[in-house]
Design a protein around this motif. Structure first.
Motif, PDB file in Angstrom:
ATOM      1  N   SER A 183      37.341   3.951 -20.440  1.00  0.00           N
ATOM      2  CA  SER A 183      37.668   4.985 -21.442  1.00  0.00           C
ATOM      3  C   SER A 183      38.528   4.436 -22.580  1.00  0.00           C
ATOM      4  CB  SER A 183      38.388   6.143 -20.771  1.00  0.00           C
ATOM      5  OG  SER A 183      39.597   5.702 -20.176  1.00  0.00           O
ATOM      6  N   ARG A 236      36.610   3.869 -14.244  1.00  0.00           N
ATOM      7  CA  ARG A 236      36.394   4.846 -15.324  1.00  0.00           C
ATOM      8  C   ARG A 236      37.553   4.828 -16.322  1.00  0.00           C
ATOM      9  NH1 ARG A 236      34.075   7.766 -10.909  1.00  0.00           N
ATOM     10  NH2 ARG A 236      36.064   8.766 -10.414  1.00  0.00           N
ATOM     11  N   ALA A 277      31.044   2.734 -11.061  1.00  0.00           N
ATOM     12  CA  ALA A 277      32.292   2.470 -11.777  1.00  0.00           C
ATOM     13  C   ALA A 277      33.171   1.510 -10.985  1.00  0.00           C
ATOM     14  CB  ALA A 277      33.036   3.769 -12.050  1.00  0.00           C
ATOM     15  N   ASP A 289      27.944   5.755  -7.509  1.00  0.00           N
ATOM     16  CA  ASP A 289      28.762   5.647  -8.715  1.00  0.00           C
ATOM     17  C   ASP A 289      29.209   4.190  -8.842  1.00  0.00           C
ATOM     18  OD1 ASP A 289      30.590   5.738 -10.740  1.00  0.00           O
ATOM     19  OD2 ASP A 289      31.892   7.249  -9.850  1.00  0.00           O
TER      20      ASP A 289
END
Length: 446
Positions: free
Chosen positions: A446, A442, A287, A285
């Motif tokens: 957003s 993350r 992120a 991941d």
């Protein structure tokens, strides 16, 4: 607040422009209010003496931000306690491990076994900060010494009319019935049985660690990360390590890359794209990478670059020989005997500079709080004091690598004895810390 419950009010030092400064400011206010309260007992001499902490010298409280050294919380480690924290289920000095199922065809609830690593356990206290190979050898030495005493145990069993297969409970019962006959031998046997329990526990723990090390090639990751932080050349290109399916997990590769990225002054966008693509193909991941990109930009804008790391690194020695004995569980073939270099981490260097009153670049802009003074001051007095005791608190999470490094520093100081206590808002494992960075990445996206 418990560590502050003593007769001496601490001097507080912290860096500027981050969460540590805000915590230090609030703490300074709280301590000032506490000192003005006539009924306050937080710093009473009577309470300090009752706890055996009476001291006429004021301690140093160093409040730091995790951003001072992110790499330490990502680093694959090589010391016993930190490996246990990284690789096993370790909470509140208790290890929870899965028990081997004797019959795989039997369906049922998975069994677990708990091991308590007490603060007064001699072997744990002696070796928790030691490199894993040293611990494995120490366990083997304990096992050899126990086996040397087995003949005496067998002789006792024979005298008491017990077979070799008798349980420890049967031995204890027989011992109580034959006290008069075997007084001298009985006094040593309970200690021997306790020693066997300790050996079994650390054998199982070390074996579980070794399986993880070999399966994920963690000795290789540790060595590569040490070279990156020491700015030494790597034996293998980083991209090849990330794309190698036989080397480590996706999180291991992500941790290695994040350390490389933190240690690199600049990285081109094309190189970054290659690394991110390789990490994603490996199942990582990314992120966390996105978050660190923004973090590095902020660091440059605020001119609060993380502390640099001193060189030290590791030395790869010959493969284990003593641990290859017949019957030993520690088959260390293929695992490097890495010797940890003597070097201070950034947090340790900062603590050393502040405790010794050094005019070091790393601490020249650190704020100074003395809750006893009527007016707050921004900087330390010109004639800086030295300290024999320091309380180090990291806002944003600590790690056992820093704890071990600080403990080693305190023990090796010449002259007056130094006491360093380490604490943090929490102590996440490296994998948990990566997840925290990913969550932040993350949120930003957003």
């Amino acid at each position: 607040a418990e560590p502050l419950c003593r007769s001496a009010v601490p001097i507080i030092r912290c860096p500027r422009g981050n969460a540590a400064e805000m915590v230090a400011e609030e703490l300074d206010k709280k301590l000032r209010e506490s000192l003005r309260n006539a009924g306050n007992s937080l710093f009473s001499p009577e309470l300090a003496m009752s706890r055996g902490r009476m001291s006429f010298q004021r301690p140093l409280l160093v409040v730091l931000d995790r951003g001072i050294d992110l790499a330490a919380s990502l680093h694959h480690t090589w010391t016993y306690q930190a490996l246990v924290h990284d690789l096993l289920d370790f909470k509140l000095n208790r290890i929870t491990m899965k028990e081997d199922q004797p019959d795989p065809t039997v369906q049922g609830k998975e069994k677990t076994k708990n091991y308590e690593l007490d603060v007064d356990a001699k072997f744990w206290q002696a070796h928790k900060g030691s490199p894993f190979p040293t611990v494995a050898e120490a366990v083997q030495n304990e096992l050899d010494q126990y086996r040397a005493s087995e003949d005496e145990v067998k002789r006792l069993k024979s005298v008491m009319g017990l077979e070799d297969s008798a349980s420890d409970a049967e031995i204890s019962a027989a011992l109580s019935e034959n006290t008069a006959k075997l007084t001298s031998a009985i006094s040593s046997l309970p200690e021997l049985l306790e020693r066997k329990k300790m050996i079994d526990m650390h054998t199982n723990i070390a074996t579980a660690l070794l399986e993880e090390i070999k399966a994920r090639k963690l000795d290789f990751f540790f060595e590569m990360e040490e070279k990156i932080m020491a700015k030494s050349s790597l034996d293998k290109p980083l991209l090849d390590i990330i794309t190698d399916p036989e080397t480590g997990s996706s999180v291991d590769k992500l941790r290695l890359f994040l350390i490389h990225y933190l240690a690199s002054p600049d990285m081109s966008s094309s190189d970054m794209e290659k690394y991110v693509k390789a990490l994603q193909e490996a199942g990582a991941d990314t992120a966390a990478v996105d978050y660190l990109k923004k973090w590095k930009v902020y660091q440059k804008m605020s001119s609060t670059e993380p502390a640099s790391r001193s060189s030290g690194g590791t030395t790869a020695m010959r493969m284990f020989s003593k641990l290859m004995t017949t019957g030993s569980k520690f088959v260390m073939e293929g695992v490097k005997n890495l010797v940890i270099g003597e070097r201070h981490l950034p947090v340790t260097r900062i603590v050393d500079a502040l405790m010794e009153g050094k005019r070091a670049v790393e601490v020249e802009n650190y704020r100074y709080f003395d809750p006893k003074l009527l007016r707050t001051t921004e900087t330390a007095p010109k004639n800086a004091s030295t300290f024999s005791e320091a309380l180090v608190f990291v806002v944003g999470g600590g790690n056992l690598i820093e704890y071990s490094n600080l403990s080693s520093y305190a023990k090796k100081q010449a002259g007056a004895r130094k006491v360093v206590t380490y604490g943090a808002t929490d102590m996440p494992t490296p994998a948990e810390f990566v997840e925290q960075l990913s969550r932040l990445g993350r949120i930003d996206a957003s």
